[in-house]
Design a protein around this motif. Structure first.
Motif, short mmCIF file in Angstrom:
data_model
loop_
_atom_site.label_atom_id
_atom_site.label_comp_id
_atom_site.label_asym_id
_atom_site.label_seq_id
_atom_site.Cartn_x
_atom_site.Cartn_y
_atom_site.Cartn_z
N GLN A 1 0.72 -1.27 0.05
CA GLN A 1 -0.01 -0.09 -0.13
C GLN A 1 0.76 1.42 0.07
O GLN A 1 0.78 2.14 0.98
CB GLN A 1 -0.94 -0.10 1.37
N PHE A 2 1.76 1.38 -1.09
CA PHE A 2 2.61 2.61 -0.99
C PHE A 2 1.70 3.53 -1.15
O PHE A 2 0.75 3.80 -1.70
CB PHE A 2 3.32 2.56 -2.26
N ASP A 3 2.31 4.89 -0.73
CA ASP A 3 1.56 6.31 -0.69
C ASP A 3 2.21 6.92 -1.82
O ASP A 3 1.59 7.79 -2.34
CB ASP A 3 1.88 6.84 0.59
N GLY A 4 3.53 6.77 -2.24
CA GLY A 4 4.19 7.53 -3.16
C GLY A 4 5.13 6.52 -3.91
O GLY A 4 5.64 5.71 -3.39
N VAL A 5 5.29 7.13 -5.28
CA VAL A 5 6.14 6.32 -6.15
C VAL A 5 7.09 7.16 -6.74
O VAL A 5 6.83 8.41 -7.06
CB VAL A 5 5.62 5.52 -7.11
N ILE A 6 8.49 7.07 -6.49
CA ILE A 6 9.52 7.78 -7.43
C ILE A 6 10.09 6.98 -8.19
O ILE A 6 10.73 5.74 -7.76
CB ILE A 6 10.72 8.50 -6.53
N HIS A 7 9.72 6.90 -9.44
CA HIS A 7 10.37 5.83 -10.39
C HIS A 7 11.59 6.28 -11.33
O HIS A 7 11.54 7.04 -12.20
CB HIS A 7 9.10 5.56 -11.46
N LEU A 8 12.53 5.65 -10.96
CA LEU A 8 13.91 5.75 -11.72
C LEU A 8 14.19 4.67 -12.33
O LEU A 8 15.34 4.85 -13.21
CB LEU A 8 14.92 6.17 -10.61
N ALA A 9 13.87 3.57 -12.15
CA ALA A 9 14.58 2.20 -12.83
C ALA A 9 13.98 2.38 -14.35
O ALA A 9 13.21 2.73 -14.77
CB ALA A 9 13.44 0.86 -12.09
N ALA A 10 15.35 1.91 -15.12
CA ALA A 10 15.43 2.08 -16.51
C ALA A 10 16.45 1.37 -17.18
O ALA A 10 17.60 1.34 -16.23
CB ALA A 10 15.34 3.71 -16.98
N GLU A 11 16.50 1.14 -18.13
CA GLU A 11 17.74 0.97 -19.07
C GLU A 11 18.04 2.50 -19.46
O GLU A 11 17.40 3.03 -20.02
CB GLU A 11 17.35 0.06 -20.21
N SER A 12 19.58 2.70 -18.97
CA SER A 12 19.79 4.25 -19.13
C SER A 12 20.93 4.48 -20.13
O SER A 12 21.10 5.57 -20.31
CB SER A 12 20.19 4.77 -17.85
N HIS A 13 21.68 3.62 -20.65
CA HIS A 13 22.71 4.01 -21.53
C HIS A 13 22.37 3.88 -23.04
O HIS A 13 21.94 2.75 -23.68
CB HIS A 13 23.95 3.02 -21.46
N VAL A 14 22.81 5.03 -23.69
CA VAL A 14 22.30 5.43 -25.16
C VAL A 14 22.77 4.17 -26.15
O VAL A 14 22.18 3.89 -26.99
CB VAL A 14 22.63 6.70 -25.60
N ASP A 15 24.18 3.93 -26.01
CA ASP A 15 24.96 3.06 -26.68
C ASP A 15 24.20 1.63 -26.57
O ASP A 15 24.29 1.06 -27.73
CB ASP A 15 26.37 3.00 -26.39
N ARG A 16 24.03 1.31 -25.61
CA ARG A 16 23.25 -0.15 -25.35
C ARG A 16 21.99 -0.21 -26.24
O ARG A 16 21.42 -1.02 -26.55
CB ARG A 16 23.08 -0.48 -23.94
N SER A 17 21.38 0.96 -26.10
CA SER A 17 19.91 1.15 -26.92
C SER A 17 20.13 0.82 -28.20
O SER A 17 19.20 0.63 -29.07
CB SER A 17 19.15 2.36 -26.30
N ILE A 18 21.37 1.65 -28.80
CA ILE A 18 21.52 1.34 -30.27
C ILE A 18 21.76 -0.13 -30.35
O ILE A 18 21.36 -0.70 -31.38
CB ILE A 18 22.70 2.30 -30.58
N GLU A 19 22.35 -0.92 -29.57
CA GLU A 19 22.90 -2.39 -29.84
C GLU A 19 21.72 -3.23 -29.72
O GLU A 19 21.38 -4.23 -30.27
CB GLU A 19 23.72 -2.79 -28.66
N ASN A 20 20.57 -2.87 -28.67
CA ASN A 20 19.49 -3.72 -28.24
C ASN A 20 18.50 -3.05 -27.87
O ASN A 20 18.11 -2.87 -26.63
CB ASN A 20 20.03 -5.00 -27.34
N PRO A 21 17.57 -2.40 -28.64
CA PRO A 21 16.53 -1.42 -28.39
C PRO A 21 15.35 -2.29 -27.73
O PRO A 21 14.84 -1.57 -26.78
CB PRO A 21 15.88 -0.88 -29.76
#
Ligand code: NAD
Ligand code: TDX
Length: 343
Positions: A75-95
């Protein structure tokens, strides 16, 4: 008692946000939800892991049922959402990983909040995003909150998509969302695939410095603790339904930043001035490489009174000192040893 879910808390920015919240708000229960991908490292949180208001949940936000079950249980009251794949070069390798985590994962969290928050009053779903969604600037100008989205990399396209879903859930389902879009962060605990920690490691070990293209791309750099302070302020005082830009007002052409880093490190390592310049190696440019990012953070300053506190000269120096003093942290990542401690 407030229960706050912070996703991606074992990563670079997330670990600084977790530390700030755990120490500053002992009356909050802070839940760090992280899949511990290659970028997640619990060694980033060793100093606070035994605090009574800190809890760790190893989970993947791509698993929608699991997110719903966790929201039901805690029963969370708030969410701070940071989880992500974050590296541009990796996104070019594997979107695809970027679509799963950044888009599907974000929508899973929104769905869980929608299902559980029957009385959304006082709740907050705060989504952390990037200036890269706005695309690339020419020589002048700066991104404002109203700048149309124009992402170029698979990373920024996925982040832009997740931003749109957050706004859509606010408008359609009245989820109390907030978004901030920040420029490039630097500081301790950044994974050494990103420019600054990678180049600190390479200079220290006399390894070539791969400068993409001509090194003329411009980034606006913000010390990570200034970003964490902005996140704290926006989470508590920002208006739901709003977007806030966060930036350092600190633009550097890559090659100038690299030369500055070499100057500082040659001095600290007792090398001759300019000795490490020979490590600079111009390599093929990043595909779709955005030329320039710059942030207009006037809204955050005038509405909430936020400004960066740490001057770049001070923050950059502290950052170099941290990586030099934490050689073991860096080595354990470079060697893969840090992955062996994962539960
Ligand atoms: P990071 O790559 O250092 O950390 C990401 C964290 O998310 C890791 O701990 C990882 O294990 C976790 N994670 C990844 N996939 C997951 C999944 N499917 N389920 C659960 N956890 C998962 O990233 P960062 O640089 O700290 O960035 C954090 C956030 O801030 C991201 O949303 C990023 O887009 C945004 N941002 C970063 C910067 C920057 O300069 N680094 C600037 C602006 C915005
Ligand atoms: O080896 C390199 N050589 C190089 O020239 C690397 C890793 C980078 N670069 C250049 C590319 C960029 O112009 O340096 C600049 C910074 O690169 P990154 O550290 O990869 O950051 P960037 O691509 O700007 O994205 C970062 O800031 C915005 C974060 O990784 C994102 O998560 C954030 O949203």
């Amino acid at each position: 008692m407030k229960k706050i879910l912070i996703t991606g808390g074992a990563g670079f920015i997330g670990s600084h946000v977790i530390r700030l919240f755990v120490n500053k708000y002992p009356h909050y229960e802070i839940y760090n939800l992280d899949k511990l991908t290659y970028a997640g490292n619990l060694e980033n949180l060793q100093d606070i892991e035994n605090k009574p208001n800190y809890h760790f949940i190893k989970a993947d936000i791509v698993e929608g049922e699991k997110m719903l079950a966790l929201f039901k249980e805690h029963q969370f009251d708030g969410v701070i959402h940071l989880a992500a794949e974050s590296h541009v070069d990796r996104s070019i390798e594997n979107p695809m990983e970027f679509i799963y985590t950044n888009v599907v994962g974000t929508v899973n969290l929104l769905n869980a909040a929608r299902a559980i928050w029957k009385e959304p009053d006082g709740k907050r779903f705060y989504h952390i995003s990037t200036d890269e969604v706005y695309g690339s600037l020419g020589e002048t100008g700066a991104f404002q909150e109203t700048t149309p989205y124009d992402p170029h990399s698979p990373y920024s396209a996925a982040k832009a998509s997740s931003d749109h879903f957050v706004r859509a859930y606010h408008d359609t389902f009245k989820i109390p969302t907030i978004i901030s879009n920040c420029s490039n962060n630097y500081g301790p605990n950044q994974f050494p695939e990103k420019l600054i920690p990678l180049f600190i490691h390479n200079i220290k070990n006399k390894i070539a410095l791969p400068v993409y293209g001509q090194g003329v791309n411009v980034r606006d750099w913000l010390y990570v603790e200034d970003h964490a302070a902005a996140i704290d302020l926006i989470f508590h005082q920002g208006k739901t339904g709003e977007t806030y830009n966060i930036g350092g007002n600190n633009e550097w052409k890559n090659i100038d930043l690299i030369k500055k880093l070499i100057e500082i490190m040659d001095n600290k390592l007792g090398r001759a001035a300019g000795e490490s310049l020979e490590l600079i190696t111009y390599v093929t440019d990043r595909a779709g490489h955005d030329l320039r990012y710059a942030i207009d953070a006037t809204k955050l300053k005038t509405e909430l009174g936020w400004e960066p506190k740490i001057k770049f000269t001070e923050g950059f120096d502290k950052t170099v000192d941290w990586y030099l003093a934490n050689e073991l942290w860096l080595q354990r990542i470079v060697s893969g040893e840090y992955r062996k401690t994962i539960c």
